[in-house]
Design an enzyme around this catalytic site. Structure first.
Site, mmCIF file in Angstrom:
data_model
loop_
_atom_site.group_PDB
_atom_site.id
_atom_site.type_symbol
_atom_site.label_atom_id
_atom_site.label_comp_id
_atom_site.label_asym_id
_atom_site.label_seq_id
_atom_site.Cartn_x
_atom_site.Cartn_y
_atom_site.Cartn_z
ATOM 1 N NE ARG A 31 -3.481 -0.206 2.594
ATOM 2 C CZ ARG A 31 -4.539 -0.691 1.952
ATOM 3 N NH1 ARG A 31 -5.123 0.054 1.015
ATOM 4 N NH2 ARG A 31 -5.002 -1.899 2.210
ATOM 5 C CD GLU A 54 -3.472 -6.843 -1.423
ATOM 6 O OE1 GLU A 54 -4.041 -5.726 -1.411
ATOM 7 O OE2 GLU A 54 -3.950 -7.865 -0.918
ATOM 8 C CB THR A 83 -8.122 -1.152 -1.623
ATOM 9 O OG1 THR A 83 -7.148 -1.482 -0.623
ATOM 10 C CG2 THR A 83 -9.125 -0.183 -0.988
ATOM 11 C CE LYS A 143 -8.162 -7.997 3.201
ATOM 12 N NZ LYS A 143 -8.056 -6.848 2.259
ATOM 13 N N GLY A 173 -2.887 -6.665 11.430
ATOM 14 C CA GLY A 173 -2.248 -6.877 12.725
ATOM 15 C C GLY A 173 -1.421 -8.142 12.831
ATOM 16 N N GLY A 193 0.445 -6.293 5.734
ATOM 17 C CA GLY A 193 0.441 -4.899 5.346
ATOM 18 C C GLY A 193 1.572 -4.111 5.969
ATOM 19 C CB SER A 194 1.513 -1.231 8.307
ATOM 20 O OG SER A 194 0.865 -1.848 9.404
#
Length: 226
Positions: A31, A54, A83, A143, A173, A193-194
């Site tokens: 992202r 992705e 997204t 998901k 998370g 993700g992050s």
């Protein structure tokens, strides 16, 4: 107009996604990545062992990044968009060379559109009702989002009624330290993700995070449902 790219042949979306999961059932979520840097980050992920990447559509010029990844990564990598909020976006992703549609929600129209276009699909679901509706519409992967809200106990409860062959993939998370708890409950893989990538981080950081996640997966992944 985005250029069209040839997909790897033979192209069977479910089979190719499952083959990628068999190698490493981790989905990298880039992202915020930009087209000028995406190839370097994608290559770092691939070198660490990732086979599914992705680019969320709320990233800068995401279709150009998807196209660049598909052109640069080997055929055993699956490249997709995250997204994806509208059915019309599926066509855009396909034209850019994307093979996988990932969503934060369980919109059955988007799932059906993705399958009609010959693409794999991983909708976001948070209840059993959403999960079974998504599967009925052709979802390849469920998901479980957001994973930090649902927790491993929900994964365990779902796994009691959802066949082992259906991948349950918690997203949100997830860290190398808590993967084992989810796998023990029945998770098949993870979307990252992050904790893996933040917009603007350097390639060396992405590579280090990727190696940590793949190392953790190799320790716990043998216990994941197949």
């Amino acid at each position: 107009m985005q250029p069209e790219f040839d997909l790897p042949k033979p192209y069977h979306p479910h089979a190719r996604l499952m083959a990628a999961f068999e190698s490493c059932a981790l989905i990298a979520i880039l992202r915020g990545v930009t087209p000028s840097e995406v190839v370097a980050h994608g290559q770092a992920l691939y070198d660490a062992g990732f086979r599914v990447v992705e680019v969320p559509l709320n990233s800068p010029d995401p279709l150009a990044s998807i196209a660049a990844l598909r052109q640069s990564l080997p055929d055993d990598a699956v490249v997709g968009a995250g997204t994806v909020l509208r059915p019309a976006f599926v066509d855009d992703v396909a034209r850019a060379g994307g093979e996988l549609i990932v969503m934060p929600h369980g919109d059955t129209e988007i799932i059906s559109t993705a399958k009609e276009k010959g693409m794999a699909c991983a909708p976001g679901v948070a209840t059993p009702t959403e999960a079974f509706a998504a599967l009925a519409s052709g979802a390849d992967v469920l998901k479980m989002f957001p994973a930090e809200q649902l927790g491993a106990h929900v994964v365990k409860a779902w796994r009691a009624v959802i066949a082992k062959r259906v991948p349950l993939v918690p997203v949100g998370g997830v860290t190398p330290e808590n993967m084992n708890t989810f796998v023990a409950a029945g998770a098949s893989g993870f979307g990252l993700g992050s904790a893996l990538y933040r917009a603007g981080q350097d390639v060396d950081t992405t590579a280090a995070h990727a190696r940590a996640f793949v190392s953790a997966w190799r320790q716990v992944g043998a216990g994941a449902p197949r």
